[in-house]
Design an enzyme around this catalytic site. Structure first.
Site, PDB file in Angstrom:
ATOM      1  N   GLY A 194       0.793  -1.221   0.000  1.00 34.96           N
ATOM      2  CA  GLY A 194       0.000   0.000   0.000  1.00 34.96           C
ATOM      3  C   GLY A 194       0.826   1.273   0.000  1.00 34.96           C
ATOM      4  O   GLY A 194       0.453   2.272  -0.622  1.00 34.96           O
ATOM      5  N   THR A 195       1.941   1.260   0.700  1.00 29.77           N
ATOM      6  CA  THR A 195       2.774   2.460   0.768  1.00 29.77           C
ATOM      7  C   THR A 195       3.349   2.795  -0.607  1.00 29.77           C
ATOM      8  O   THR A 195       3.259   3.943  -1.068  1.00 29.77           O
ATOM      9  CB  THR A 195       3.919   2.248   1.789  1.00 29.77           C
ATOM     10  OG1 THR A 195       3.329   1.944   3.057  1.00 29.77           O
ATOM     11  CG2 THR A 195       4.806   3.473   1.901  1.00 29.77           C
ATOM     12  N   ASN A 230      -8.028   3.567   8.126  1.00 30.09           N
ATOM     13  CA  ASN A 230      -7.435   2.485   8.912  1.00 30.09           C
ATOM     14  C   ASN A 230      -7.607   2.670  10.417  1.00 30.09           C
ATOM     15  O   ASN A 230      -7.561   1.716  11.169  1.00 30.09           O
ATOM     16  CB  ASN A 230      -5.954   2.328   8.571  1.00 30.09           C
ATOM     17  CG  ASN A 230      -5.228   3.647   8.476  1.00 30.09           C
ATOM     18  OD1 ASN A 230      -5.651   4.550   7.753  1.00 30.09           O
ATOM     19  ND2 ASN A 230      -4.147   3.785   9.208  1.00 30.09           N
ATOM     20  N   CYS A 271       4.630   7.608  17.782  1.00 31.73           N
ATOM     21  CA  CYS A 271       5.638   7.935  18.772  1.00 31.73           C
ATOM     22  C   CYS A 271       6.887   8.391  18.032  1.00 31.73           C
ATOM     23  O   CYS A 271       7.513   7.612  17.340  1.00 31.73           O
ATOM     24  CB  CYS A 271       5.943   6.700  19.597  1.00 31.73           C
ATOM     25  SG  CYS A 271       7.049   7.023  20.942  1.00 31.73           S
ATOM     26  N   SER A 282      -3.068  -4.041  -0.567  1.00 34.59           N
ATOM     27  CA  SER A 282      -1.908  -4.673   0.054  1.00 34.59           C
ATOM     28  C   SER A 282      -2.293  -6.051   0.594  1.00 34.59           C
ATOM     29  O   SER A 282      -3.255  -6.176   1.357  1.00 34.59           O
ATOM     30  CB  SER A 282      -1.447  -3.765   1.199  1.00 34.59           C
ATOM     31  OG  SER A 282      -0.391  -4.346   1.887  1.00 34.59           O
ATOM     32  N   ALA A 283      -1.527  -7.084   0.210  1.00 33.44           N
ATOM     33  CA  ALA A 283      -1.932  -8.473   0.495  1.00 33.44           C
ATOM     34  C   ALA A 283      -1.989  -8.819   1.983  1.00 33.44           C
ATOM     35  O   ALA A 283      -2.791  -9.645   2.398  1.00 33.44           O
ATOM     36  CB  ALA A 283      -0.984  -9.438  -0.222  1.00 33.44           C
TER      37      ALA A 283
HETATM   38  N1  PLP Z   1      -2.959   2.539   3.428  1.00 35.72           N
HETATM   39  C1  PLP Z   1      -3.710   2.133   4.468  1.00 35.72           C
HETATM   40  C2  PLP Z   1      -5.110   2.637   4.602  1.00 35.72           C
HETATM   41  C3  PLP Z   1      -3.184   1.250   5.408  1.00 35.72           C
HETATM   42  O1  PLP Z   1      -3.939   0.849   6.435  1.00 35.72           O
HETATM   43  C4  PLP Z   1      -1.854   0.790   5.235  1.00 35.72           C
HETATM   44  C5  PLP Z   1      -1.230  -0.110   6.225  1.00 35.72           C
HETATM   45  O2  PLP Z   1      -1.447   0.008   7.420  1.00 35.72           O
HETATM   46  C6  PLP Z   1      -1.115   1.245   4.131  1.00 35.72           C
HETATM   47  C7  PLP Z   1      -1.703   2.123   3.257  1.00 35.72           C
HETATM   48  C8  PLP Z   1       0.295   0.781   3.893  1.00 35.72           C
HETATM   49  O3  PLP Z   1       0.288  -0.507   3.365  1.00 35.72           O
HETATM   50  P1  PLP Z   1       1.627  -1.397   3.383  1.00 35.72           P
HETATM   51  O4  PLP Z   1       1.806  -1.854   4.780  1.00 35.72           O
HETATM   52  O5  PLP Z   1       1.318  -2.527   2.450  1.00 35.72           O
HETATM   53  O6  PLP Z   1       2.728  -0.551   2.875  1.00 35.72           O
END
Ligand code: PLP
Length: 376
Positions: free
Chosen positions: A69-70, A149, A321, A195-196
Site C-alpha cells: 500500500g505504501t 485504517n 511515537c 496490500s496483500a
Molecule cells: N494505506 C492504508 C489505509 C493502510 O492501512 C496501510 C497499512 O497500514 C497502508 C496504506 C500501507 O500498506 P503497506 O503496509 O502494504 O505498505
C-alpha cells in the site's frame, strides 16, 4: 493471546502459504528469464495478475505489482503529479489518509507543489461537495481513501469520483482497508492501491491499478518489469499468494463480515455497558465491520495498550511515537475531536479468527485496566 489488531496486519493463511511454497522452493526462476524456469514463474505471475484484475473488474495490463500500500500510494501521488506538472501543481489529499499519502504530499511541497489537506467532518467523513469546493483550475490529483485504517469510516467514493471526472482531475483511492472486505465496484477511481497482508496474504506485496494505464512517472527505474514502470525482480510467490488470499477473501466476504460485525457490535455494547466515560470515534453507519475505535476519559491510549499487552491482548492506538513523545492521532485531530480525546483512543480491529469468548475476555481485562489507570 488475543489478537485484535487486524487492521495493522493479518496472519498468513495456511492455504495461501501452500500456494506460495512452490515459488519459494522448486519453481524459483526469475520471471524475466527466457528459459523454462523463468517461463514457469512468468506464467504464475501472469495467472495471478489475471485473477486479481478479474476481481477488481479491470484489465490485467492496468495492474502494476508493488511492495504494498505504501508504494502504491507513493507511485500514484508522485507519479501522477510529476507527469502532469505542466497542467498544474496543486493537489488535494484528505487529512485522514494513511501517512503513505500524507508524507508523499509533503514531499511534493518540497518540489514546489501546493497541497490542500482536506479535513473530514467530526464523524470522519469527507463529502463530495468538500472535494468539489477544494478543486482549483490547477488541481491535477485528489486522494481520498475508501476506508480509514484508524476509525474505519467509509467514504462516498462514487460521488467523489463523479466530481473528479467532471473536473478532469485524477482520483486515487487507497483501498488497502476495504480489499477483501467490500466489493471494489463500490470504490471507482482512476487509481486504486491494495496490500496483500491486510487480507491474510503475504507482507511486502500489493498492487496499483491505473485506469487506462493513466499517465504517471515511474518511481523505480530498473530492468523493465511491470511494463517498464516499476523495476525490480517480480516476487512470484508474493503475486501468487496475493491472488489466492484475495480470491479466498472475496469468496468468504459475506460470511466473514457477518461474523466480524457481530463480534465488533457485541464488544462495543459490552464496553458501553461496563465502562463509563467512553466515546466511539467515527460514524457507526458508514464503517468497516471490523473497527471499534474508542476513547476512554481520563486514560492515555498507550497505557491501555500496554496494560492489555501484559495480559496477552494486542490492540493499537492511532498515535505515533516520534523521539519519545507520543503524538495524538492525525486522523482524530483532523476530525476535530481534540487532543485529550485523541490521546485516549484505542483501536480494536476484529478478524475472522476471533471468537466471542475473546471479546468477552477482552472487555473484562479492559474494564479492570481502565479502572486502575483512572485510580492512579
Ligand atoms: N494505506 C492504508 C489505509 C493502510 O492501512 C496501510 C497499512 O497500514 C497502508 C496504506 C500501507 O500498506 P503497506 O503496509 O502494504 O505498505
Amino acid at each position: 493471546m488475543i489478537y485484535l489488531d487486524n487492521a495493522a496486519t493479518t496472519p498468513l493463511d495456511k492455504d495461501v502459504l501452500n500456494a506460495m511454497t512452490p515459488y519459494l522452493t522448486t519453481c524459483f526462476g526469475n520471471p524475466s528469464s527466457q528459459h523454462r524456469y523463468g517461463r514457469a514463474a512468468a506464467n504464475a505471475v501472469q495467472g495471478a495478475r489475471d485473477e486479481i484484475a478479474a476481481i477488481l473488474g479491470v484489465k490485467a495490463d492496468e495492474l502494476y505489482f508493488t511492495s504494498g500500500g505504501t508504494e502504491s500510494g507513493n507511485t500514484a501521488l508522485k507519479g501522477v503529479c510529476l507527469a502532469n506538472a505542466d497542467k498544474g501543481r496543486h493537489l488535494i489529499v484528505s487529512a485522514m489518509e494513511h501517512p503513505a499519502l500524507i508524507e508523499s504530499a509533503k514531499d511534493m511541497i518540497k518540489q514546489g507543489f501546493e497541497v490542500t489537506f482536506l479535513n473530514p467532518d467530526e464523524r470522519g467523513l469527507i463529502s463530495a461537495q468538500a472535494v468539489e469546493s477544494a478543486i482549483r483550475p490547477d488541481t491535477t490529483f485528489v486522494a481520498v481513501m475508501a476506508a480509514n485504517n484508524e476509525v474505519g469510516t467509509i467514504q462516498p467514493i462514487s460521488e467523489i469520483y463523479s466530481v473528479c471526472k467532471e473536473k478532469g482531475v485524477f482520483l486515487y483511492c487507497d483501498c488497502v482497508q476495504i480489499a477483501g472486505v467490500l466489493p471494489f465496484e463500490l470504490f471507482p477511481a482512476d487509481g486504486v492501491g491494495f496490500s496483500a497482508h491486510k487480507f491474510y496474504g503475504p507482507k511486502g506485496f500489493g498492487g496499483l491499478y491505473m485506469r487506462g494505464n493513466g499517465r504517471f512517472t515511474r518511481l523505480i527505474s530498473g530492468g523493465g518489469q511491470e511494463r517498464g514502470l516499476r523495476g525490480g525482480t517480480t516476487f512470484t510467490a508474493g503475486a501468487v499468494g496475493c491472488a489466492r488470499a484475495l480470491s479466498n477473501a472475496v469468496a468468504e466476504m459475506e460470511q466473514n463480515n457477518k461474523k466480524i460485525t457481530a463480534l465488533r457490535d457485541r464488544f462495543i455494547k459490552l464496553v458501553c455497558e461496563q465502562i463509563d466515560g467512553v466515546h466511539i470515534n467515527g460514524d457507526m453507519v458508514n464503517r468497516l465491520p471490523a473497527n471499534a475505535n474508542i476513547s476512554f476519559d481520563g486514560c492515555d491510549g498507550e497505557q491501555i495498550l500496554f496494560a492489555l499487552d501484559l495480559q496477552g491482548i494486542a490492540v493499537s492506538t492511532g498515535s505515533a511515537c516520534s523521539s519519545g513523545a507520543v503524538k495524538a492521532s492525525h486522523v482524530l485531530l483532523a476530525m476535530g475531536l481534540g487532543e485529550d480525546r485523541a490521546k485516549s483512543a484505542v483501536r480494536f480491529t476484529f478478524g475472522k479468527y476471533n471468537t466471542q469468548d475473546e471479546v468477552d475476555e477482552t472487555v473484562e481485562v479492559l474494564s479492570k485496566a481502565v479502572k486502575k489507570i483512572r485510580e492512579n
